[in-house]
Write a protein that holds these residues in place. Structure first.
Motif, mmCIF file in Angstrom:
data_model
loop_
_atom_site.group_PDB
_atom_site.id
_atom_site.type_symbol
_atom_site.label_atom_id
_atom_site.label_comp_id
_atom_site.label_asym_id
_atom_site.label_seq_id
_atom_site.Cartn_x
_atom_site.Cartn_y
_atom_site.Cartn_z
ATOM 1 N N VAL A 168 -52.756 -22.447 31.970
ATOM 2 C CA VAL A 168 -52.257 -22.359 33.343
ATOM 3 C C VAL A 168 -51.744 -20.952 33.631
ATOM 4 O O VAL A 168 -52.034 -20.366 34.687
ATOM 5 N N LYS A 169 -51.009 -20.389 32.687
ATOM 6 C CA LYS A 169 -50.496 -19.026 32.867
ATOM 7 C C LYS A 169 -51.635 -18.018 32.969
ATOM 8 O O LYS A 169 -51.563 -17.059 33.751
ATOM 9 N N LEU A 170 -52.676 -18.216 32.192
ATOM 10 C CA LEU A 170 -53.829 -17.325 32.242
ATOM 11 C C LEU A 170 -54.430 -17.296 33.640
ATOM 12 O O LEU A 170 -54.744 -16.229 34.182
ATOM 13 N N VAL A 171 -54.585 -18.473 34.247
ATOM 14 C CA VAL A 171 -55.147 -18.550 35.596
ATOM 15 C C VAL A 171 -54.190 -17.937 36.612
ATOM 16 O O VAL A 171 -54.614 -17.188 37.502
ATOM 17 N N TYR A 172 -52.905 -18.229 36.494
ATOM 18 C CA TYR A 172 -51.940 -17.633 37.420
ATOM 19 C C TYR A 172 -51.958 -16.113 37.334
ATOM 20 O O TYR A 172 -51.858 -15.417 38.359
ATOM 21 N N ASP A 173 -52.059 -15.570 36.134
ATOM 22 C CA ASP A 173 -52.107 -14.115 35.978
ATOM 23 C C ASP A 173 -53.363 -13.538 36.637
ATOM 24 O O ASP A 173 -53.319 -12.464 37.245
ATOM 25 N N PHE A 174 -54.466 -14.243 36.496
ATOM 26 C CA PHE A 174 -55.724 -13.839 37.135
ATOM 27 C C PHE A 174 -55.564 -13.792 38.656
ATOM 28 O O PHE A 174 -55.944 -12.822 39.322
#
Length: 218
Positions: A168-174
């Motif tokens: 989830v954090k990976l997508v938010y950072d993207f």
């Protein structure tokens, strides 16, 4: 093992990003970046979600639709290229969020809602207000774009703060990196047209730090 998988996913994403340019410069770069994110989401472990995390995931998914819908409507009004290019990026943001929704078997709030229709009443009201504001003039439309992007940044930062899930954090950072690039683009168009903008949702310090630094590579 979890850390190894995360590292491999990060390498995949970094490799993809280094080959491309800024997120909204071309469909090829968008496709490549999105594919890397989706692959990382698939490879990272399935972790538990608490109610606050689920709520934020669904909200961000629909907030990205708001940006996409507003920009499409403003492109119809003005035919200006920025309102055609940036929606391509917003579509990649929606697809990245959909990969999380599917992975965690959540109910997609967007479903098949057409342009301008939202499940969240607050987003529905905001869409109506932003479209109305953007119809006044092209300068006002650029201001709407900047407002949407700083709102996205504000909400993404809130969402990052309530999750520990790697995928989830990976997508938010993207999404956050893309929103910062979009804010830079709208601010540049706005100032080139003789307009001004003061941040509404994020601090002046954060806003200044974003618009005075170069476009980030995806």
């Amino acid at each position: 093992m979890k850390n190894v998988v995360f590292l491999l996913a990060g390498v995949l994403l970094l490799s993809s990003c280094e080959k491309g340019g800024p997120l909204d410069t071309g469909q090829g770069n968008l496709t490549q970046s999105l594919a890397a994110v989706q692959s990382s989401v698939t490879n990272l472990p399935l972790e538990s979600l608490d109610p606050a995390e689920r709520e934020r995931i669904l909200f961000i998914r629909e907030e990205e639709k708001l940006a996409y819908d507003v920009y499409q409507t403003l492109f119809d009004r003005y035919g200006v290229k920025i309102f055609q290019n940036i929606p391509n990026s917003e579509m990649s943001h929606m697809e990245a969020m959909l990969s999380i929704i599917k992975k965690y078997q959540l109910i997609d709030p967007m479903d098949k809602n057409p342009r301008g229709i939202f499940t969240d009443p607050a987003l529905q009201s905001l869409y109506n207000a932003l479209v109305s504001q953007g119809q006044v003039s092209l300068l006002a439309a650029y201001q709407v774009g900047a407002k949407i992007e700083e709102l996205d940044i504000y909400d993404l930062n809130k969402s990052i703060a309530v999750t520990n899930n790697q995928d989830v954090k990976l997508v938010y950072d993207f999404l956050n990196k893309g929103s910062r690039n979009h804010l830079r683009s709208f601010y540049k168009n706005l100032t080139n047209a003789g307009g001004m903008y003061s941040p509404v949702y994020i601090s002046l310090a954060e806003f200044t730090a974003i618009v005075t630094t170069p476009t980030e590579k995806m």
